[in-house]
Design an enzyme around this catalytic site. Structure first.
Site, PDB file in Angstrom:
ATOM      1  N   SER A  19     -43.322  11.246   6.102  1.00 50.52           N
ATOM      2  CA  SER A  19     -44.461  11.571   5.251  1.00 50.52           C
ATOM      3  C   SER A  19     -45.804  11.191   5.898  1.00 50.52           C
ATOM      4  O   SER A  19     -46.856  11.449   5.326  1.00 50.52           O
ATOM      5  CB  SER A  19     -44.323  10.882   3.893  1.00 50.52           C
ATOM      6  OG  SER A  19     -44.309   9.483   4.073  1.00 50.52           O
ATOM      7  N   CYS A  20     -45.767  10.629   7.093  1.00 48.28           N
ATOM      8  CA  CYS A  20     -46.972  10.192   7.794  1.00 48.28           C
ATOM      9  C   CYS A  20     -47.617  11.390   8.504  1.00 48.28           C
ATOM     10  O   CYS A  20     -46.977  12.051   9.326  1.00 48.28           O
ATOM     11  CB  CYS A  20     -46.614   9.098   8.796  1.00 48.28           C
ATOM     12  SG  CYS A  20     -47.956   8.630   9.900  1.00 48.28           S
ATOM     13  N   ASP A  21     -48.881  11.662   8.199  1.00 52.25           N
ATOM     14  CA  ASP A  21     -49.585  12.788   8.813  1.00 52.25           C
ATOM     15  C   ASP A  21     -49.671  12.654  10.331  1.00 52.25           C
ATOM     16  O   ASP A  21     -49.526  13.637  11.055  1.00 52.25           O
ATOM     17  CB  ASP A  21     -50.997  12.925   8.238  1.00 52.25           C
ATOM     18  CG  ASP A  21     -50.994  13.431   6.801  1.00 52.25           C
ATOM     19  OD1 ASP A  21     -49.995  14.058   6.392  1.00 52.25           O
ATOM     20  OD2 ASP A  21     -51.985  13.195   6.093  1.00 52.25           O
TER      21      ASP A  21
END
Length: 103
Positions: A8-10
């Site tokens: 979920s980390c950009d």
């Protein structure tokens, strides 16, 4: 090449898009074994701990004072991301320096 991070980390997503052949390891789903954390910590020191994260801000002073490796085992999301293992050479983050080295 292995990329360690959180799906979920950009920043991890940007790195994965630029490095399509990298194997992705989600540290939230597959916690890193202690030897891997020790290797990363030996390479990056306290920079491995993301002290700007929401998780860090949620810790009390006693928790923050714990050993960094113990904290990373208990809270994998405290790891600065991504950590990229390029055939034994470690890189931290996805800054211009890391991009220049890998692209």
């Amino acid at each position: 090449m292995r990329l360690y991070g959180i799906k979920s980390c950009d920043t991890c997503r940007k790195a994965l898009k630029a490095l399509p052949n990298a194997a992705f390891v989600d540290v939230r789903e597959t916690p890193l074994p202690r030897p891997a954390l020790e290797r990363f910590h030996a390479a990056f020191g306290d920079a491995l701990l993301n002290t700007r994260s929401t998780t860090w801000r949620g810790l009390d002073a006693a928790e923050r004072a714990r050993d960094p490796l113990d904290l990373l085992e208990a809270h994998p999301t405290l790891m600065k991301r991504p950590v990229i293992d390029d055939d034994g050479t470690l890189h931290l983050g996805w800054g211009k320096d890391v991009q220049a080295a890998l692209l």
